[in-house]
Design a protein around this motif. Sequence first.
Motif, mmCIF file in Angstrom:
data_model
loop_
_atom_site.group_PDB
_atom_site.id
_atom_site.type_symbol
_atom_site.label_atom_id
_atom_site.label_comp_id
_atom_site.label_asym_id
_atom_site.label_seq_id
_atom_site.Cartn_x
_atom_site.Cartn_y
_atom_site.Cartn_z
ATOM 1 N N LYS A 114 -32.227 63.079 47.834
ATOM 2 C CA LYS A 114 -30.849 63.480 47.601
ATOM 3 C C LYS A 114 -30.156 62.386 46.792
ATOM 4 O O LYS A 114 -30.390 61.201 47.029
ATOM 5 N N ALA B 103 -21.586 68.282 47.867
ATOM 6 C CA ALA B 103 -21.468 68.180 49.325
ATOM 7 C C ALA B 103 -22.840 67.933 49.955
ATOM 8 O O ALA B 103 -23.862 68.442 49.490
ATOM 9 N N THR B 104 -22.837 67.172 51.033
ATOM 10 C CA THR B 104 -24.092 66.792 51.696
ATOM 11 C C THR B 104 -24.892 68.009 52.135
ATOM 12 O O THR B 104 -26.125 68.047 51.985
ATOM 13 N N GLU B 105 -24.210 69.002 52.680
ATOM 14 C CA GLU B 105 -24.942 70.166 53.186
ATOM 15 C C GLU B 105 -25.631 70.936 52.053
ATOM 16 O O GLU B 105 -26.703 71.514 52.247
ATOM 17 N N ILE B 106 -25.038 70.935 50.870
ATOM 18 C CA ILE B 106 -25.679 71.582 49.723
ATOM 19 C C ILE B 106 -26.907 70.790 49.292
ATOM 20 O O ILE B 106 -27.973 71.353 49.019
ATOM 21 N N ASP C 240 -28.688 68.843 51.187
ATOM 22 C CA ASP C 240 -29.706 69.023 52.225
ATOM 23 C C ASP C 240 -30.501 70.306 52.004
ATOM 24 O O ASP C 240 -31.731 70.322 52.109
ATOM 25 N N ASP C 241 -29.794 71.383 51.700
ATOM 26 C CA ASP C 241 -30.452 72.668 51.487
ATOM 27 C C ASP C 241 -31.360 72.626 50.255
ATOM 28 O O ASP C 241 -32.503 73.113 50.298
ATOM 29 N N ARG C 242 -30.871 72.032 49.187
ATOM 30 C CA ARG C 242 -31.672 71.958 47.961
ATOM 31 C C ARG C 242 -32.904 71.087 48.162
ATOM 32 O O ARG C 242 -34.004 71.417 47.685
ATOM 33 N N GLN D 125 -34.509 70.566 50.918
ATOM 34 C CA GLN D 125 -35.469 71.284 51.757
ATOM 35 C C GLN D 125 -36.250 72.302 50.931
ATOM 36 O O GLN D 125 -37.479 72.420 51.072
#
Length: 450
Positions: free
Chosen positions: A348, A365-368, A370-372, A374
């Motif tokens: 990331k 954003a961190t959650e985006i 994280d998803d990418r 993964q």
Amino acid sequence: MKPTTEPRTARNERPQTYRVKNFGCQMNVYDGERMGELLDAQGITPAAEGEDADLVVLNTCHIREKAAEKIYSDIGRLTKGKTQKKAPMIAVAGCVAQAEGEEIMKRAPSVSMVVGPQAYHRLPDMLDKAVKGERATDTDMPAIAKFGALPARKRRSPTAFLTVQEGCDKFCTYCVVPYTRGAEISRPFNDLLGEARKLVEAGAREITLLGQNVNAWSGEDDKGRAVGLAGLIRALDPIDGLERIRYTTSHPNDMEDDLIAAHGEVESLMPYLHLPVQSGNDRVLKAMNRSHTAEGYLRLLERFREARPDIALSGDFIVGFPGESEAEFAETLALVDAVGYAHAYSFKYSPRPGTPAATMDNQIATEIMDDRLQRLQSAINRDQLAFNAGTVGRTCSVLVERKGKHPGQWLGKSPWLQSVWFMGDAAIGDMVEVELIEARPSSMEGLLRA
């Protein structure tokens, strides 16, 4: 060197044992080995496994997220609950030391020495001061001077690192390396041949050439002719006892025809290439100041495959670079699908103070991220397993590096840098013939052949 008069909290006796803890890249591993050799020459010995060391060198990396804070946590663990007499002497080395030397001294009074990656050859002098209770910071960046001051190589291992090039002139907008390692410099040709011969004499059968941009290495051979990395590899190839040559990390913009050709012509050059791309989208690559395109990168890989059809490809990726859209990230996934990596590293994006990207608009954003990450790692893992499965049934040479967990089990590396384990009669440093019989996500099971 900038000595200070602040008292330190660690003991003032000369240390008898040491431990070097390396973080980050292979170049840090090399630097850690050389610092160990410097301390060996001072009569200080490595601490036994499981025992506390009198001197601990934290050889830091600034690439990972929150790198500096993790170092302070390590310093705290080394000193927590210990009296001044029992606390180890602490030295902070590497890229975090270079970037935050004075700040480390202010925040961590238990640290005796802070030394940058271009100045660690002066560690013995700093140690002499530390024993007297003087704290010192040395983050000077003399061009290549440290190599001439380092002791002769004594490492006894079947594999060894050899730094041939340091620094970076590329100034990718996310990266601190140009600021912590300095400008690109190449070590002299004859110095490298001499060090390589000593490594082989000490037991190395495989040497990995290291550099921030290793394929930017250039020099003059013993006849005064200008040569690049391919010329250096061809000169190393005849060394008696050197079975394998690898190199890392390369930059697409420094890749020349003769290095590509060497993969098909030099038997000791292993069929493995680590070539970072970082993104599959051209706008993002331009924002990163990568100076190559996704299409150009793919064409480059095809040329390597033409020269060496069985080559294993590896890369680096950053997800969530400022402004990266979902459609742009999808182009990264498409590039991964097109390449079929045998291995790859993915991270990331995290801002580094002082780099242009840290102040860019549209931080993701961190959650985006994280998803990418993964999804990207899922694709990479799929392809790594597919590559491993494609080698099942091949018989290849494996360099035995260490014992396995079970009696009679050995671990080593295939030509494609796969970890291979097998049962049988072998010894560390042996080059054995092994049939690859089962593929796993990150390793191979082998069958020893007579």
